[in-house]
Design a protein around this motif. Structure first.
Motif, mmCIF file in Angstrom:
data_model
loop_
_atom_site.group_PDB
_atom_site.id
_atom_site.type_symbol
_atom_site.label_atom_id
_atom_site.label_comp_id
_atom_site.label_asym_id
_atom_site.label_seq_id
_atom_site.Cartn_x
_atom_site.Cartn_y
_atom_site.Cartn_z
ATOM 1 N N ARG A 176 0.610 -1.244 -0.080
ATOM 2 C CA ARG A 176 -0.017 0.037 -0.113
ATOM 3 C C ARG A 176 0.980 1.258 0.040
ATOM 4 N NH1 ARG A 176 -2.058 4.273 2.591
ATOM 5 N NH2 ARG A 176 -4.671 4.635 2.403
ATOM 6 N N ASN A 177 1.950 1.121 0.741
ATOM 7 C CA ASN A 177 2.804 2.327 0.792
ATOM 8 C C ASN A 177 3.623 2.424 -0.482
ATOM 9 O OD1 ASN A 177 2.252 2.833 3.431
ATOM 10 N ND2 ASN A 177 3.946 1.727 4.486
ATOM 11 N N LEU A 178 4.120 1.369 -1.092
ATOM 12 C CA LEU A 178 4.862 1.399 -2.271
ATOM 13 C C LEU A 178 4.203 1.734 -3.617
ATOM 14 C CD1 LEU A 178 7.957 1.147 -2.363
ATOM 15 C CD2 LEU A 178 7.036 0.680 -0.385
ATOM 16 N N LEU A 179 2.895 1.143 -4.033
ATOM 17 C CA LEU A 179 2.222 1.506 -4.903
ATOM 18 C C LEU A 179 1.524 2.947 -4.860
ATOM 19 C CD1 LEU A 179 0.659 -1.913 -5.863
ATOM 20 C CD2 LEU A 179 2.460 -0.650 -7.371
ATOM 21 N N ILE A 180 0.840 3.450 -6.225
ATOM 22 C CA ILE A 180 0.459 4.422 -6.100
ATOM 23 C C ILE A 180 -1.183 4.325 -5.819
ATOM 24 C CG2 ILE A 180 -0.701 6.451 -7.432
ATOM 25 C CD1 ILE A 180 1.815 6.070 -9.219
ATOM 26 N N ARG A 181 -1.211 4.816 -4.541
ATOM 27 C CA ARG A 181 -2.597 4.374 -3.771
ATOM 28 C C ARG A 181 -4.202 5.251 -4.720
ATOM 29 N NH1 ARG A 181 1.577 5.037 -1.147
ATOM 30 N NH2 ARG A 181 1.558 7.212 -1.432
ATOM 31 N N PRO A 182 -4.953 4.611 -5.141
ATOM 32 C CA PRO A 182 -6.026 5.284 -5.722
ATOM 33 C C PRO A 182 -6.975 5.907 -5.101
ATOM 34 C CG PRO A 182 -6.484 2.963 -5.428
ATOM 35 C CD PRO A 182 -5.114 3.158 -4.905
ATOM 36 N N THR A 183 -7.627 6.994 -5.538
ATOM 37 C CA THR A 183 -8.472 7.614 -4.750
ATOM 38 C C THR A 183 -9.969 6.775 -4.556
ATOM 39 O OG1 THR A 183 -9.584 8.728 -6.708
ATOM 40 C CG2 THR A 183 -7.730 9.826 -6.006
ATOM 41 N N ALA A 184 -10.889 7.264 -3.713
ATOM 42 C CA ALA A 184 -12.065 6.550 -3.724
ATOM 43 C C ALA A 184 -12.741 6.438 -4.920
ATOM 44 C CB ALA A 184 -12.863 7.392 -2.728
ATOM 45 N N GLU A 185 -12.646 7.199 -5.833
ATOM 46 C CA GLU A 185 -13.446 7.299 -7.219
ATOM 47 C C GLU A 185 -12.818 6.486 -7.998
ATOM 48 O OE1 GLU A 185 -14.620 10.267 -10.922
ATOM 49 O OE2 GLU A 185 -13.643 11.104 -9.195
ATOM 50 N N LEU A 230 -11.055 3.804 -7.199
ATOM 51 C CA LEU A 230 -11.088 2.531 -6.516
ATOM 52 C C LEU A 230 -12.480 1.917 -7.061
ATOM 53 C CD1 LEU A 230 -9.695 0.373 -5.048
ATOM 54 C CD2 LEU A 230 -10.790 1.336 -2.939
ATOM 55 N N ALA A 231 -13.383 2.845 -6.993
ATOM 56 C CA ALA A 231 -14.779 2.404 -7.366
ATOM 57 C C ALA A 231 -14.796 1.841 -8.846
ATOM 58 C CB ALA A 231 -15.734 3.622 -7.085
ATOM 59 N N GLN A 232 -13.881 2.628 -9.659
ATOM 60 C CA GLN A 232 -13.971 2.344 -10.911
ATOM 61 C C GLN A 232 -12.925 1.433 -11.496
ATOM 62 O OE1 GLN A 232 -13.990 6.224 -12.784
ATOM 63 N NE2 GLN A 232 -16.115 6.787 -12.033
ATOM 64 N N TYR A 233 -12.413 0.890 -10.566
ATOM 65 C CA TYR A 233 -11.179 0.129 -10.682
ATOM 66 C C TYR A 233 -11.228 -1.000 -11.805
ATOM 67 C CZ TYR A 233 -6.352 -1.818 -9.405
ATOM 68 O OH TYR A 233 -5.162 -2.252 -9.537
ATOM 69 N N GLY A 234 -11.913 -1.814 -11.955
ATOM 70 C CA GLY A 234 -12.247 -2.744 -12.837
ATOM 71 C C GLY A 234 -11.327 -3.958 -12.673
ATOM 72 N N GLU A 235 -11.046 -4.700 -13.874
ATOM 73 C CA GLU A 235 -9.871 -5.849 -13.654
ATOM 74 C C GLU A 235 -8.671 -5.310 -13.640
ATOM 75 O OE1 GLU A 235 -10.604 -8.996 -13.480
ATOM 76 O OE2 GLU A 235 -12.527 -8.503 -12.987
ATOM 77 N N PRO A 236 -7.876 -5.947 -12.799
ATOM 78 C CA PRO A 236 -6.292 -5.522 -12.839
ATOM 79 C C PRO A 236 -5.500 -5.825 -14.293
ATOM 80 C CG PRO A 236 -6.600 -7.453 -11.574
ATOM 81 C CD PRO A 236 -7.991 -7.014 -11.766
#
Length: 528
Positions: free
Chosen positions: A133-142, A144-150
Protein backbone atom coordinates in the motif's frame (compact mmCIF):
# COMPACT_ATOMS: atom_id res chain seq x y z
CA UNK A 1 -22.39 -13.69 1.44
CA UNK A 2 -19.00 -12.04 1.82
CA UNK A 3 -17.47 -9.87 -0.89
CA UNK A 4 -14.40 -11.40 -2.55
CA UNK A 5 -13.93 -8.61 -5.13
CA UNK A 6 -13.71 -11.06 -8.01
CA UNK A 7 -10.89 -13.17 -6.56
CA UNK A 8 -12.89 -16.28 -7.41
CA UNK A 9 -12.16 -15.55 -11.08
CA UNK A 10 -8.49 -16.38 -10.50
CA UNK A 11 -9.29 -19.39 -8.31
CA UNK A 12 -9.26 -17.90 -4.80
CA UNK A 13 -12.11 -19.92 -3.26
CA UNK A 14 -13.54 -19.81 0.27
CA UNK A 15 -11.24 -17.31 1.97
CA UNK A 16 -12.27 -16.61 5.54
CA UNK A 17 -12.65 -12.92 4.71
CA UNK A 18 -11.16 -10.47 2.19
CA UNK A 19 -10.13 -7.00 3.35
CA UNK A 20 -9.61 -4.57 0.47
CA UNK A 21 -7.56 -1.36 0.52
CA UNK A 22 -7.73 -0.87 4.26
CA UNK A 23 -6.13 2.11 5.98
CA UNK A 24 -2.57 2.07 7.35
CA UNK A 25 -3.89 2.30 10.91
CA UNK A 26 -6.22 -0.67 10.38
CA UNK A 27 -3.53 -2.79 8.73
CA UNK A 28 -1.09 -1.96 11.53
CA UNK A 29 -3.66 -2.95 14.16
CA UNK A 30 -4.41 -6.18 12.32
CA UNK A 31 -0.72 -7.03 12.01
CA UNK A 32 -0.30 -6.50 15.75
CA UNK A 33 -3.31 -8.71 16.47
CA UNK A 34 -1.80 -11.37 14.21
CA UNK A 35 1.54 -11.03 16.04
CA UNK A 36 3.29 -10.19 12.79
CA UNK A 37 5.33 -7.43 14.42
CA UNK A 38 5.58 -4.78 17.13
CA UNK A 39 5.51 -1.00 17.30
CA UNK A 40 8.62 1.15 17.60
CA UNK A 41 8.59 4.25 19.80
CA UNK A 42 7.82 6.29 16.66
CA UNK A 43 4.70 4.25 15.88
CA UNK A 44 6.20 2.35 12.94
CA UNK A 45 5.36 -1.34 12.52
CA UNK A 46 8.56 -3.40 12.89
CA UNK A 47 8.67 -6.97 11.59
CA UNK A 48 11.28 -9.67 11.20
CA UNK A 49 11.39 -11.46 7.89
CA UNK A 50 13.00 -14.67 9.15
CA UNK A 51 15.29 -16.68 6.92
CA UNK A 52 15.05 -14.27 4.00
CA UNK A 53 16.34 -10.80 4.84
CA UNK A 54 17.00 -9.83 1.22
CA UNK A 55 16.02 -10.81 -2.28
CA UNK A 56 16.51 -14.43 -3.26
CA UNK A 57 17.65 -14.14 -6.90
CA UNK A 58 18.26 -17.88 -7.24
CA UNK A 59 14.58 -18.48 -6.49
CA UNK A 60 13.16 -16.25 -9.23
CA UNK A 61 11.84 -17.81 -12.46
CA UNK A 62 10.02 -16.65 -15.59
CA UNK A 63 7.34 -18.92 -17.04
CA UNK A 64 8.54 -20.00 -20.48
CA UNK A 65 5.71 -20.04 -23.02
CA UNK A 66 5.80 -19.83 -26.83
CA UNK A 67 4.25 -16.35 -26.85
CA UNK A 68 7.02 -14.77 -24.76
CA UNK A 69 10.00 -17.09 -25.31
CA UNK A 70 11.71 -15.06 -28.02
CA UNK A 71 11.38 -11.78 -26.11
CA UNK A 72 13.19 -12.86 -22.93
CA UNK A 73 16.95 -12.58 -22.48
CA UNK A 74 17.37 -16.04 -20.96
CA UNK A 75 20.44 -16.29 -18.73
CA UNK A 76 21.42 -17.30 -15.20
CA UNK A 77 19.14 -14.55 -13.86
CA UNK A 78 16.14 -14.86 -16.19
CA UNK A 79 15.63 -18.58 -15.56
CA UNK A 80 12.79 -20.49 -17.18
CA UNK A 81 10.17 -22.61 -15.45
CA UNK A 82 7.46 -24.53 -17.25
CA UNK A 83 3.82 -23.51 -17.35
CA UNK A 84 2.97 -26.87 -15.81
CA UNK A 85 5.18 -26.25 -12.77
CA UNK A 86 3.77 -22.74 -12.42
CA UNK A 87 0.18 -23.98 -12.54
CA UNK A 88 0.92 -26.72 -10.01
CA UNK A 89 2.40 -24.26 -7.51
CA UNK A 90 -0.42 -21.82 -8.17
CA UNK A 91 -3.04 -24.52 -7.42
CA UNK A 92 -1.34 -25.33 -4.12
CA UNK A 93 -1.12 -21.66 -3.16
CA UNK A 94 -4.81 -21.16 -3.95
CA UNK A 95 -5.65 -24.13 -1.75
CA UNK A 96 -3.44 -22.64 0.96
CA UNK A 97 -5.47 -19.39 0.82
CA UNK A 98 -8.72 -21.21 1.68
CA UNK A 99 -10.22 -20.42 5.07
CA UNK A 100 -7.65 -17.69 5.70
CA UNK A 101 -8.17 -13.94 5.99
CA UNK A 102 -6.70 -12.22 2.95
CA UNK A 103 -5.51 -8.64 2.64
CA UNK A 104 -6.07 -7.22 -0.82
CA UNK A 105 -4.61 -4.05 -2.27
CA UNK A 106 -5.60 -2.64 -5.65
CA UNK A 107 -3.21 0.08 -6.76
CA UNK A 108 -1.33 1.59 -9.66
CA UNK A 109 2.22 1.61 -10.99
CA UNK A 110 3.04 4.70 -13.03
CA UNK A 111 2.38 8.34 -12.15
CA UNK A 112 1.85 9.10 -15.85
CA UNK A 113 -1.76 8.11 -16.42
CA UNK A 114 -1.06 7.29 -20.08
CA UNK A 115 1.48 4.62 -19.03
CA UNK A 116 -0.16 3.42 -15.82
CA UNK A 117 -0.76 -0.26 -15.00
CA UNK A 118 -3.21 -1.66 -12.45
CA UNK A 119 -1.79 -4.14 -9.95
CA UNK A 120 -3.82 -6.34 -7.61
CA UNK A 121 -1.80 -7.77 -4.71
CA UNK A 122 -3.33 -10.56 -2.62
CA UNK A 123 -1.52 -10.89 0.71
CA UNK A 124 -1.50 -13.49 3.44
CA UNK A 125 -0.04 -10.94 5.89
CA UNK A 126 -1.50 -7.59 6.89
CA UNK A 127 2.02 -6.21 7.31
CA UNK A 128 2.91 -6.98 3.69
CA UNK A 129 -0.34 -5.41 2.55
CA UNK A 130 0.69 -2.28 4.45
CA UNK A 131 4.03 -2.40 2.66
CA UNK A 132 2.64 -2.60 -0.85
CA UNK A 133 0.00 0.00 0.00
CA UNK A 134 2.88 2.33 0.80
CA UNK A 135 4.90 1.42 -2.28
CA UNK A 136 2.26 1.46 -5.02
CA UNK A 137 0.30 4.54 -6.08
CA UNK A 138 -2.84 4.63 -3.96
CA UNK A 139 -6.12 5.12 -5.84
CA UNK A 140 -8.64 7.73 -4.79
CA UNK A 141 -12.08 6.55 -3.66
CA UNK A 142 -13.43 7.34 -7.12
CA UNK A 143 -10.58 5.50 -8.86
CA UNK A 144 -11.09 2.49 -6.61
CA UNK A 145 -14.81 2.40 -7.34
CA UNK A 146 -14.04 2.33 -11.08
CA UNK A 147 -10.97 0.06 -10.78
CA UNK A 148 -12.33 -2.87 -12.78
CA UNK A 149 -10.03 -5.76 -13.67
CA UNK A 150 -6.33 -5.47 -12.85
CA UNK A 151 -3.65 -5.60 -15.50
CA UNK A 152 -1.55 -7.86 -13.29
CA UNK A 153 -2.16 -9.94 -10.16
CA UNK A 154 0.41 -10.87 -7.51
CA UNK A 155 -0.29 -13.65 -5.01
CA UNK A 156 1.86 -13.44 -1.88
CA UNK A 157 1.93 -16.38 0.54
CA UNK A 158 5.07 -16.36 2.70
CA UNK A 159 3.66 -19.17 4.84
CA UNK A 160 3.43 -21.50 1.86
CA UNK A 161 6.69 -23.37 1.31
CA UNK A 162 7.64 -25.03 -1.95
CA UNK A 163 9.03 -28.53 -2.20
CA UNK A 164 12.02 -28.24 -4.56
CA UNK A 165 11.98 -31.93 -5.49
CA UNK A 166 8.33 -31.74 -6.54
CA UNK A 167 7.91 -28.11 -7.59
CA UNK A 168 11.11 -27.65 -9.56
CA UNK A 169 12.28 -24.72 -7.43
CA UNK A 170 15.65 -24.20 -5.76
CA UNK A 171 14.35 -23.86 -2.20
CA UNK A 172 11.21 -23.34 -0.15
CA UNK A 173 10.90 -19.87 -1.67
CA UNK A 174 9.82 -19.03 -5.20
CA UNK A 175 9.17 -15.86 -7.17
CA UNK A 176 7.46 -16.90 -10.39
CA UNK A 177 6.51 -14.39 -13.10
CA UNK A 178 4.07 -15.38 -15.84
CA UNK A 179 3.91 -12.57 -18.38
CA UNK A 180 1.40 -14.46 -20.51
CA UNK A 181 -1.25 -14.92 -17.81
CA UNK A 182 -0.17 -11.65 -16.15
CA UNK A 183 0.36 -13.17 -12.74
CA UNK A 184 3.18 -13.39 -10.18
CA UNK A 185 3.46 -15.97 -7.41
CA UNK A 186 5.59 -15.18 -4.34
CA UNK A 187 5.94 -18.03 -1.85
CA UNK A 188 8.08 -18.94 1.12
CA UNK A 189 9.65 -15.53 1.86
CA UNK A 190 8.51 -12.64 4.06
CA UNK A 191 10.95 -10.17 2.54
CA UNK A 192 8.55 -7.55 1.16
CA UNK A 193 11.03 -6.29 -1.42
CA UNK A 194 10.15 -9.29 -3.58
CA UNK A 195 6.69 -7.79 -4.16
CA UNK A 196 8.07 -4.40 -5.11
CA UNK A 197 10.65 -5.81 -7.51
CA UNK A 198 8.08 -8.10 -9.14
CA UNK A 199 6.05 -5.02 -10.02
CA UNK A 200 9.20 -3.45 -11.45
CA UNK A 201 10.00 -6.53 -13.55
CA UNK A 202 6.51 -6.46 -15.03
CA UNK A 203 6.78 -2.78 -15.97
CA UNK A 204 10.20 -3.44 -17.50
CA UNK A 205 8.70 -6.10 -19.76
CA UNK A 206 5.71 -4.18 -21.08
CA UNK A 207 6.75 -0.51 -21.29
CA UNK A 208 9.50 -0.63 -23.97
CA UNK A 209 6.90 -1.84 -26.46
CA UNK A 210 4.95 1.34 -25.63
CA UNK A 211 7.95 3.59 -26.33
CA UNK A 212 8.78 4.11 -22.67
CA UNK A 213 12.23 3.43 -21.20
CA UNK A 214 11.89 1.78 -17.75
CA UNK A 215 14.82 2.53 -15.45
CA UNK A 216 16.23 1.40 -12.11
CA UNK A 217 16.89 4.94 -10.94
CA UNK A 218 15.85 7.69 -8.58
CA UNK A 219 14.85 11.14 -9.81
CA UNK A 220 14.50 14.68 -8.50
CA UNK A 221 14.02 18.16 -9.90
CA UNK A 222 14.60 21.82 -9.18
CA UNK A 223 11.45 23.22 -7.54
CA UNK A 224 11.60 26.43 -9.60
CA UNK A 225 13.10 25.59 -13.00
CA UNK A 226 11.75 21.99 -13.02
CA UNK A 227 15.19 20.87 -14.29
CA UNK A 228 15.19 17.09 -13.80
CA UNK A 229 17.97 14.64 -12.94
CA UNK A 230 18.02 10.85 -12.69
CA UNK A 231 20.31 8.62 -10.62
CA UNK A 232 21.07 5.07 -11.74
CA UNK A 233 22.53 2.53 -9.34
CA UNK A 234 22.05 -0.79 -7.62
CA UNK A 235 20.80 -1.08 -4.07
CA UNK A 236 23.30 0.37 -1.62
CA UNK A 237 24.92 2.85 -4.03
CA UNK A 238 22.97 5.83 -2.66
CA UNK A 239 19.99 6.34 -4.97
CA UNK A 240 17.54 6.93 -2.13
CA UNK A 241 19.92 8.99 0.00
CA UNK A 242 21.27 11.21 -2.78
CA UNK A 243 17.94 11.87 -4.45
CA UNK A 244 16.41 12.99 -1.12
CA UNK A 245 17.96 16.44 -1.51
CA UNK A 246 16.36 19.16 0.66
CA UNK A 247 16.95 21.71 -2.12
CA UNK A 248 15.13 19.69 -4.78
CA UNK A 249 11.79 17.95 -5.22
CA UNK A 250 11.93 14.16 -4.97
CA UNK A 251 10.13 12.51 -7.88
CA UNK A 252 10.94 8.98 -6.69
CA UNK A 253 13.73 6.91 -5.18
CA UNK A 254 13.98 3.75 -7.27
CA UNK A 255 11.85 3.04 -10.36
CA UNK A 256 10.93 5.39 -13.21
CA UNK A 257 9.88 5.57 -16.82
CA UNK A 258 11.11 8.02 -19.47
CA UNK A 259 8.46 8.84 -22.05
CA UNK A 260 8.28 11.61 -24.64
CA UNK A 261 6.61 13.73 -21.95
CA UNK A 262 9.38 13.31 -19.38
CA UNK A 263 10.14 11.27 -16.28
CA UNK A 264 7.50 9.59 -14.10
CA UNK A 265 7.71 7.51 -10.94
CA UNK A 266 6.38 3.97 -11.01
CA UNK A 267 5.76 4.03 -7.27
CA UNK A 268 3.93 5.91 -4.55
CA UNK A 269 6.49 5.25 -1.83
CA UNK A 270 10.11 4.62 -0.89
CA UNK A 271 11.96 1.54 0.35
CA UNK A 272 15.01 2.91 2.13
CA UNK A 273 17.92 1.11 3.73
CA UNK A 274 18.13 1.84 7.46
CA UNK A 275 21.55 0.54 8.42
CA UNK A 276 23.57 3.29 10.16
CA UNK A 277 20.71 5.72 9.58
CA UNK A 278 21.74 9.09 10.98
CA UNK A 279 19.17 11.87 11.58
CA UNK A 280 21.76 14.54 10.78
CA UNK A 281 22.93 13.03 7.48
CA UNK A 282 19.56 11.64 6.30
CA UNK A 283 16.83 13.55 8.16
CA UNK A 284 14.10 12.94 5.59
CA UNK A 285 14.44 9.16 5.75
CA UNK A 286 14.90 9.16 9.53
CA UNK A 287 11.75 11.23 10.09
CA UNK A 288 9.70 9.14 7.65
CA UNK A 289 9.91 6.12 9.96
CA UNK A 290 6.71 6.75 11.88
CA UNK A 291 3.13 5.48 12.14
CA UNK A 292 2.14 3.86 8.84
CA UNK A 293 5.68 2.84 7.92
CA UNK A 294 6.70 -0.82 7.70
CA UNK A 295 10.20 -1.52 9.04
CA UNK A 296 12.05 -4.78 8.40
CA UNK A 297 14.64 -6.36 10.70
CA UNK A 298 15.66 -3.24 12.65
CA UNK A 299 16.66 -4.08 16.23
CA UNK A 300 14.56 -2.40 18.94
CA UNK A 301 15.44 -1.75 22.56
CA UNK A 302 13.26 -4.20 24.51
CA UNK A 303 12.20 -1.61 27.09
CA UNK A 304 11.90 1.63 25.13
CA UNK A 305 11.20 0.18 21.65
CA UNK A 306 13.68 2.72 20.31
CA UNK A 307 15.30 1.52 17.07
CA UNK A 308 19.02 0.92 16.93
CA UNK A 309 19.85 1.55 13.30
CA UNK A 310 23.51 0.71 13.89
CA UNK A 311 22.82 -2.85 15.04
CA UNK A 312 23.24 -5.29 12.14
CA UNK A 313 22.92 -8.55 14.07
CA UNK A 314 19.80 -9.54 12.11
CA UNK A 315 21.00 -8.20 8.76
CA UNK A 316 22.80 -5.29 7.13
CA UNK A 317 19.77 -4.96 4.88
CA UNK A 318 17.40 -3.31 7.34
CA UNK A 319 14.63 -1.50 5.47
CA UNK A 320 11.73 0.91 5.82
CA UNK A 321 8.83 1.24 3.39
CA UNK A 322 6.83 4.45 3.62
CA UNK A 323 4.56 6.59 1.40
CA UNK A 324 6.43 9.16 -0.63
CA UNK A 325 4.39 11.96 0.92
CA UNK A 326 6.22 11.23 4.18
CA UNK A 327 9.11 13.05 2.46
CA UNK A 328 8.30 16.77 2.83
CA UNK A 329 9.80 17.79 -0.53
CA UNK A 330 8.20 15.02 -2.58
CA UNK A 331 6.89 16.00 -6.01
CA UNK A 332 3.18 15.23 -6.25
CA UNK A 333 2.28 13.65 -8.57
CA UNK A 334 5.61 11.95 -9.26
CA UNK A 335 6.38 13.47 -12.63
CA UNK A 336 9.25 15.59 -13.97
CA UNK A 337 10.61 16.90 -17.23
CA UNK A 338 13.15 15.52 -19.69
CA UNK A 339 16.36 14.85 -17.68
CA UNK A 340 19.16 17.35 -18.23
CA UNK A 341 21.63 15.34 -16.12
CA UNK A 342 22.13 11.60 -15.65
CA UNK A 343 24.17 10.29 -12.72
CA UNK A 344 25.51 6.72 -12.74
CA UNK A 345 26.19 5.67 -9.14
CA UNK A 346 28.72 2.94 -8.45
CA UNK A 347 30.14 1.67 -5.17
CA UNK A 348 33.69 0.74 -6.19
CA UNK A 349 35.06 -1.50 -3.45
CA UNK A 350 38.53 -1.38 -5.06
CA UNK A 351 38.84 2.35 -4.45
CA UNK A 352 40.26 3.21 -7.89
CA UNK A 353 37.44 4.95 -9.76
CA UNK A 354 37.26 8.75 -9.45
CA UNK A 355 34.51 10.13 -7.18
CA UNK A 356 33.04 11.94 -10.18
CA UNK A 357 33.87 11.90 -13.88
CA UNK A 358 32.19 13.16 -17.03
CA UNK A 359 31.16 10.68 -19.73
CA UNK A 360 30.75 11.07 -23.46
CA UNK A 361 27.62 9.63 -25.04
CA UNK A 362 29.56 6.50 -26.03
CA UNK A 363 31.10 6.16 -22.55
CA UNK A 364 27.65 6.63 -21.06
CA UNK A 365 26.36 3.75 -23.17
CA UNK A 366 29.34 1.62 -22.12
CA UNK A 367 28.83 2.21 -18.40
CA UNK A 368 25.04 1.85 -18.61
CA UNK A 369 25.38 -1.55 -20.24
CA UNK A 370 28.23 -2.55 -17.91
CA UNK A 371 26.58 -1.53 -14.63
CA UNK A 372 29.70 -1.88 -12.47
CA UNK A 373 29.28 -1.66 -8.71
CA UNK A 374 29.74 -3.70 -5.55
CA UNK A 375 26.85 -5.59 -4.03
CA UNK A 376 26.77 -4.36 -0.47
CA UNK A 377 26.14 -6.47 2.60
CA UNK A 378 22.64 -7.80 3.10
CA UNK A 379 21.04 -6.74 -0.18
CA UNK A 380 20.89 -10.38 -1.26
CA UNK A 381 21.06 -13.60 0.71
CA UNK A 382 24.64 -14.50 1.67
CA UNK A 383 26.24 -11.11 0.94
CA UNK A 384 28.22 -10.11 4.05
CA UNK A 385 30.80 -7.72 2.56
CA UNK A 386 31.06 -5.78 -0.71
CA UNK A 387 31.40 -8.00 -3.77
CA UNK A 388 32.33 -6.43 -7.12
CA UNK A 389 29.72 -7.13 -9.76
CA UNK A 390 28.63 -6.11 -13.24
CA UNK A 391 24.85 -5.72 -13.34
CA UNK A 392 23.62 -4.86 -16.81
CA UNK A 393 21.71 -1.56 -16.89
CA UNK A 394 22.29 -1.12 -13.14
CA UNK A 395 19.37 -3.51 -12.61
CA UNK A 396 19.98 -6.80 -14.42
CA UNK A 397 17.82 -8.93 -12.06
CA UNK A 398 14.75 -6.94 -13.06
CA UNK A 399 15.28 -6.52 -16.80
CA UNK A 400 13.71 -9.42 -18.71
CA UNK A 401 14.38 -8.15 -22.24
CA UNK A 402 17.65 -8.02 -24.18
CA UNK A 403 20.02 -5.32 -22.80
CA UNK A 404 20.43 -3.59 -26.16
CA UNK A 405 16.71 -2.74 -26.17
CA UNK A 406 17.01 -0.64 -23.00
CA UNK A 407 20.50 0.65 -23.86
CA UNK A 408 19.42 1.74 -27.31
CA UNK A 409 16.50 3.68 -25.89
CA UNK A 410 18.76 5.50 -23.42
CA UNK A 411 21.32 6.34 -26.11
CA UNK A 412 18.64 7.82 -28.34
CA UNK A 413 17.45 10.04 -25.49
CA UNK A 414 20.95 11.23 -24.52
CA UNK A 415 21.59 12.27 -28.12
CA UNK A 416 18.17 13.81 -28.74
CA UNK A 417 18.11 15.93 -25.58
CA UNK A 418 21.88 16.55 -25.18
CA UNK A 419 21.71 15.18 -21.65
CA UNK A 420 24.92 15.40 -19.58
CA UNK A 421 26.14 12.19 -17.95
CA UNK A 422 28.44 11.71 -14.94
CA UNK A 423 29.83 8.59 -13.28
CA UNK A 424 29.90 8.99 -9.47
CA UNK A 425 31.77 6.59 -7.17
CA UNK A 426 30.09 6.37 -3.76
CA UNK A 427 32.37 3.47 -2.78
CA UNK A 428 35.89 3.53 -1.39
CA UNK A 429 38.74 6.02 -1.53
CA UNK A 430 42.34 5.89 -0.30
CA UNK A 431 42.46 2.14 -0.79
CA UNK A 432 40.18 -0.86 -1.32
CA UNK A 433 37.54 -2.14 1.10
CA UNK A 434 39.24 -2.98 4.39
CA UNK A 435 42.04 -0.44 3.87
CA UNK A 436 40.48 2.70 2.46
CA UNK A 437 37.36 4.45 3.68
CA UNK A 438 33.88 4.93 2.24
CA UNK A 439 33.48 8.17 0.30
CA UNK A 440 32.28 10.96 2.60
CA UNK A 441 28.60 11.63 1.90
CA UNK A 442 29.06 15.41 2.17
CA UNK A 443 31.62 15.35 -0.65
CA UNK A 444 29.41 13.19 -2.84
CA UNK A 445 26.51 15.56 -2.27
CA UNK A 446 28.71 18.53 -3.14
CA UNK A 447 29.87 16.92 -6.39
CA UNK A 448 26.34 16.02 -7.45
CA UNK A 449 25.09 19.51 -6.58
CA UNK A 450 27.86 20.96 -8.73
CA UNK A 451 26.93 18.67 -11.64
CA UNK A 452 23.24 19.51 -11.39
CA UNK A 453 23.82 23.26 -11.16
CA UNK A 454 26.25 23.41 -14.08
CA UNK A 455 29.28 24.25 -11.92
CA UNK A 456 31.30 21.50 -13.61
CA UNK A 457 30.61 22.68 -17.16
CA UNK A 458 33.58 25.05 -17.44
CA UNK A 459 36.15 23.73 -14.93
CA UNK A 460 39.42 22.12 -16.09
CA UNK A 461 39.33 18.36 -16.66
CA UNK A 462 42.03 15.69 -16.75
CA UNK A 463 41.53 12.69 -19.01
CA UNK A 464 42.25 9.42 -17.21
CA UNK A 465 43.83 7.12 -19.79
CA UNK A 466 43.23 3.93 -17.83
CA UNK A 467 39.49 4.37 -17.25
CA UNK A 468 38.91 6.61 -20.27
CA UNK A 469 36.93 9.25 -18.37
CA UNK A 470 37.31 13.00 -17.79
CA UNK A 471 37.92 14.02 -14.16
CA UNK A 472 37.13 17.58 -13.01
CA UNK A 473 40.12 19.13 -11.25
CA UNK A 474 38.10 21.49 -9.08
CA UNK A 475 34.67 21.23 -7.52
CA UNK A 476 33.00 23.56 -4.99
CA UNK A 477 33.08 22.09 -1.49
CA UNK A 478 35.46 19.24 -2.35
CA UNK A 479 39.25 19.13 -1.69
CA UNK A 480 41.13 18.82 -4.98
CA UNK A 481 43.03 15.77 -3.74
CA UNK A 482 39.77 13.84 -3.29
CA UNK A 483 38.92 14.25 -6.99
CA UNK A 484 41.93 12.23 -8.16
CA UNK A 485 41.80 8.73 -6.64
CA UNK A 486 45.49 7.95 -7.09
CA UNK A 487 46.36 10.95 -4.93
CA UNK A 488 44.35 9.52 -2.01
CA UNK A 489 46.40 6.29 -1.85
CA UNK A 490 49.52 6.26 0.33
CA UNK A 491 51.11 3.66 -1.93
CA UNK A 492 50.83 4.90 -5.52
CA UNK A 493 52.23 1.67 -6.96
CA UNK A 494 49.50 -0.30 -5.21
CA UNK A 495 46.93 2.01 -6.79
CA UNK A 496 48.40 1.41 -10.26
CA UNK A 497 48.30 -2.36 -9.79
CA UNK A 498 44.71 -2.26 -8.55
CA UNK A 499 43.57 0.13 -11.30
CA UNK A 500 45.06 -2.16 -13.94
CA UNK A 501 43.24 -5.11 -12.37
CA UNK A 502 39.88 -3.32 -12.36
CA UNK A 503 40.29 -2.10 -15.95
CA UNK A 504 40.97 -5.68 -17.01
CA UNK A 505 37.77 -6.78 -15.22
CA UNK A 506 35.80 -4.23 -17.24
CA UNK A 507 37.44 -5.38 -20.46
CA UNK A 508 36.84 -9.10 -19.88
CA UNK A 509 33.24 -8.58 -18.76
CA UNK A 510 32.37 -6.49 -21.80
CA UNK A 511 34.12 -8.82 -24.23
CA UNK A 512 32.28 -11.82 -22.78
CA UNK A 513 28.78 -10.37 -22.37
CA UNK A 514 28.53 -7.85 -25.21
CA UNK A 515 30.76 -9.01 -28.08
CA UNK A 516 28.48 -7.51 -30.72
CA UNK A 517 28.32 -3.96 -29.35
CA UNK A 518 29.32 -1.21 -31.79
CA UNK A 519 33.05 -0.50 -31.88
CA UNK A 520 32.66 3.11 -30.74
CA UNK A 521 31.01 1.93 -27.51
CA UNK A 522 33.66 -0.73 -26.87
CA UNK A 523 36.41 1.85 -27.41
CA UNK A 524 34.80 4.22 -24.87
CA UNK A 525 35.43 1.85 -21.95
CA UNK A 526 38.49 1.33 -19.70
CA UNK A 527 41.68 0.26 -21.43
CA UNK A 528 43.92 -2.61 -20.48
Amino acid sequence: MQHTYGLDRIGVINPEVVYRNMSPAWLTEQALLNQEGVLSDTGALVVRTGKYTGRAPDDKFIVDTPSIHDYIAWNNINRPISKEKFNAIKSKMLAYFQNRPLYLFDGFAGADELCRKKFRVVNELASECLFIRNLLIRPTAEELAQYGEPDFTILVAPGFQCNPQVDGTHSQAAILVDYESRMVLIAGTRYAGEIKKSVFSVMNYFLPNEGVLPMHCSANMDPVTKETAIFFGLSGTGKTTLSADPNRKLIGDDEHGWSSRGIFNFEGGCYAKCINLNPEKEPYIYNAIKAGTLVENVVLDEDTRHPNYFDSKITENTRAGYPIDYIPNAAQPGKGGIPTVIIFLTADSFGVLPPISRLSKEAAMYHFVTGFTSKVAGTEQGITEPIPTFSTLFGEPFMPLAPDIYAGMLGERIEKYNTKVYLVNTGWTGGPYGIGSRMDLKYTRAMITAALNGYLDDVPYRHDLRFNVDIPQTCPGVPNQILNPRATWDNKKSYDIMAKKVAAMFYENFKTKYPDMPEEIIEAGPRV
